[in-house]
Design an enzyme around this catalytic site. Sequence first.
Site, PDB file in Angstrom:
ATOM      1  N   TYR A 158       0.838  -1.218   0.000  1.00 56.14           N
ATOM      2  CA  TYR A 158       0.000   0.000   0.000  1.00 56.14           C
ATOM      3  C   TYR A 158       0.866   1.259   0.000  1.00 56.14           C
ATOM      4  O   TYR A 158       0.625   2.200  -0.761  1.00 56.14           O
ATOM      5  CB  TYR A 158      -0.892  -0.054   1.232  1.00 56.14           C
ATOM      6  CG  TYR A 158      -1.883   1.056   1.411  1.00 56.14           C
ATOM      7  CD1 TYR A 158      -3.037   1.139   0.628  1.00 56.14           C
ATOM      8  CD2 TYR A 158      -1.696   2.022   2.394  1.00 56.14           C
ATOM      9  CE1 TYR A 158      -3.960   2.151   0.829  1.00 56.14           C
ATOM     10  CE2 TYR A 158      -2.620   3.029   2.605  1.00 56.14           C
ATOM     11  CZ  TYR A 158      -3.758   3.097   1.818  1.00 56.14           C
ATOM     12  OH  TYR A 158      -4.670   4.095   2.021  1.00 56.14           O
ATOM     13  N   LYS A 162       1.018   4.141  -2.786  1.00 53.39           N
ATOM     14  CA  LYS A 162       0.674   5.527  -2.442  1.00 53.39           C
ATOM     15  C   LYS A 162       1.852   6.467  -2.671  1.00 53.39           C
ATOM     16  O   LYS A 162       1.646   7.630  -3.035  1.00 53.39           O
ATOM     17  CB  LYS A 162       0.189   5.597  -0.989  1.00 53.39           C
ATOM     18  CG  LYS A 162      -1.142   4.877  -0.751  1.00 53.39           C
ATOM     19  CD  LYS A 162      -2.242   5.356  -1.680  1.00 53.39           C
ATOM     20  CE  LYS A 162      -3.629   4.914  -1.232  1.00 53.39           C
ATOM     21  NZ  LYS A 162      -4.684   5.313  -2.195  1.00 53.39           N
TER      22      LYS A 162
HETATM   23  P1  NAP Z   1     -13.452   2.542   1.545  1.00 50.81           P
HETATM   24  O1  NAP Z   1     -14.391   3.091   2.549  1.00 50.81           O
HETATM   25  O2  NAP Z   1     -12.991   1.133   1.652  1.00 50.81           O
HETATM   26  O3  NAP Z   1     -14.073   2.815   0.082  1.00 50.81           O
HETATM   27  C1  NAP Z   1     -13.350   2.375  -1.035  1.00 50.81           C
HETATM   28  C2  NAP Z   1     -14.060   2.828  -2.297  1.00 50.81           C
HETATM   29  O4  NAP Z   1     -13.240   2.430  -3.421  1.00 50.81           O
HETATM   30  C3  NAP Z   1     -15.403   2.190  -2.496  1.00 50.81           C
HETATM   31  O5  NAP Z   1     -16.240   3.116  -3.163  1.00 50.81           O
HETATM   32  C4  NAP Z   1     -15.106   0.994  -3.398  1.00 50.81           C
HETATM   33  O6  NAP Z   1     -16.204   0.586  -4.203  1.00 50.81           O
HETATM   34  C5  NAP Z   1     -14.038   1.612  -4.270  1.00 50.81           C
HETATM   35  N1  NAP Z   1     -13.169   0.636  -4.919  1.00 50.81           N
HETATM   36  C6  NAP Z   1     -12.377  -0.301  -4.331  1.00 50.81           C
HETATM   37  N2  NAP Z   1     -11.726  -1.010  -5.280  1.00 50.81           N
HETATM   38  C7  NAP Z   1     -12.117  -0.513  -6.473  1.00 50.81           C
HETATM   39  C8  NAP Z   1     -11.822  -0.854  -7.826  1.00 50.81           C
HETATM   40  N3  NAP Z   1     -10.971  -1.822  -8.136  1.00 50.81           N
HETATM   41  N4  NAP Z   1     -12.440  -0.135  -8.820  1.00 50.81           N
HETATM   42  C9  NAP Z   1     -13.298   0.856  -8.522  1.00 50.81           C
HETATM   43  N5  NAP Z   1     -13.624   1.214  -7.260  1.00 50.81           N
HETATM   44  C10 NAP Z   1     -13.040   0.525  -6.247  1.00 50.81           C
HETATM   45  O7  NAP Z   1     -12.088   3.398   1.526  1.00 50.81           O
HETATM   46  P2  NAP Z   1     -11.774   4.876   2.070  1.00 50.81           P
HETATM   47  O8  NAP Z   1     -11.239   4.749   3.442  1.00 50.81           O
HETATM   48  O9  NAP Z   1     -12.888   5.811   1.772  1.00 50.81           O
HETATM   49  O10 NAP Z   1     -10.514   5.229   1.135  1.00 50.81           O
HETATM   50  C11 NAP Z   1     -10.613   6.057  -0.021  1.00 50.81           C
HETATM   51  C12 NAP Z   1      -9.200   6.401  -0.474  1.00 50.81           C
HETATM   52  O11 NAP Z   1      -8.527   7.073   0.584  1.00 50.81           O
HETATM   53  C13 NAP Z   1      -8.357   5.176  -0.815  1.00 50.81           C
HETATM   54  O12 NAP Z   1      -7.504   5.464  -1.894  1.00 50.81           O
HETATM   55  C14 NAP Z   1      -7.534   4.976   0.449  1.00 50.81           C
HETATM   56  O13 NAP Z   1      -6.338   4.294   0.183  1.00 50.81           O
HETATM   57  C15 NAP Z   1      -7.315   6.415   0.853  1.00 50.81           C
HETATM   58  N6  NAP Z   1      -6.965   6.593   2.257  1.00 50.81           N
HETATM   59  C16 NAP Z   1      -7.807   6.178   3.262  1.00 50.81           C
HETATM   60  C17 NAP Z   1      -7.434   6.392   4.584  1.00 50.81           C
HETATM   61  C18 NAP Z   1      -8.295   5.980   5.731  1.00 50.81           C
HETATM   62  O14 NAP Z   1      -7.827   6.079   6.888  1.00 50.81           O
HETATM   63  N7  NAP Z   1      -9.529   5.533   5.527  1.00 50.81           N
HETATM   64  C19 NAP Z   1      -6.202   7.002   4.880  1.00 50.81           C
HETATM   65  C20 NAP Z   1      -5.386   7.398   3.843  1.00 50.81           C
HETATM   66  C21 NAP Z   1      -5.776   7.197   2.541  1.00 50.81           C
HETATM   67  P3  NAP Z   1     -17.257  -0.562  -3.688  1.00 50.81           P
HETATM   68  O15 NAP Z   1     -18.182   0.129  -2.731  1.00 50.81           O
HETATM   69  O16 NAP Z   1     -17.961  -1.033  -4.891  1.00 50.81           O
HETATM   70  O17 NAP Z   1     -16.431  -1.608  -3.026  1.00 50.81           O
END
Ligand code: NAP
Length: 251
Positions: A158, A162
């Site tokens: 990851y 990133k």
């Molecule tokens: P999340 O709640 O798990 O949501 C992930 C989203 O991405 C969902 O809409 C999912 O769609 C979609 N997705 C996953 N795989 C995909 C694919 N192959 N093609 C198209 N869509 C896909 O994640 P989140 O926490 O909101 O994270 C969003 C972004 O922020 C990510 O890039 C993550 O790495 C980054 N981020 C998150 C955090 C954190 O603490 N949460 C911190 C730093 C960075 P479905 O609903 O259909 O599964």
Amino acid sequence: MNRLFDLTGKVALVTGGSRGIGRAIALALAAHGARVAVNYATNAAAADETAAAIGGEGAAVTLAGDIAKPAQGAALVERTIAAFGRIDILVNNAGVTRDDLVLRMSEDAWDQVIDTNLKGTYSVTKAALRPMVRQRWGRIICISSVAGIVGNAGQANYAAAKAGIVGFTKSIAKEVASRNITANVIAPGFIDTEMTRDLTEGQRAEIMRMVALGRTGTPDDIAPAAVFLASDEAAYVTGHVLTVDGGLVMH
Ligand code: NAP
């Protein structure tokens, strides 16, 4: 959210816009006047709910598509243009984790995380840049993570993806600057979403000790940064990495 900037007339594609951070960004862009294509991988119900929350006639469409598959990722751009006639803002938000110590990490876990987070960002961005170059205006916003800046034990795949997003975004910022297109990164810290829900209380407490503001973030903490970077007013900001992390990483 108070209206900060005016995105009326703009069209945005938010990958992974159905849940979590992407959902908050999709709602915020729409609240500022943009029409939004909400991409998702498998969870159609969540995407429908997000589109319904955006509301308004013709304000949102949902697009199923796996960004880890390059043809499907590129097609998202074509389908956004088919729905709304243009694309102005791309938010590369979709991401997945498959955590393990690198000594135990399977090649499959490595590939899935790189293919989704990094290659997916490349495929969708490449397709979006063509119409943006033609129209001489565009905003690329890539969601990285503080893990890509400082690393994280158990997340080598990851963090590599990133960190790759940071290098990718800075490179395209240089390639397309002359066409009035900016490309920036948002690096969230610890945000409460389904991605982080499986962490133990002990792991949470350990992270919280490092967060200057002393709380976890919410998707709504991230969305205003995306609205700003998408705006006309951010025209002179490009190649920037904006951490939104409550002071977890200061550098
Ligand atoms: P999340 O709640 O798990 O949501 C992930 C989203 O991405 C969902 O809409 C999912 O769609 C979609 N997705 C996953 N795989 C995909 C694919 N192959 N093609 C198209 N869509 C896909 O994640 P989140 O926490 O909101 O994270 C969003 C972004 O922020 C990510 O890039 C993550 O790495 C980054 N981020 C998150 C955090 C954190 O603490 N949460 C911190 C730093 C960075 P479905 O609903 O259909 O599964």
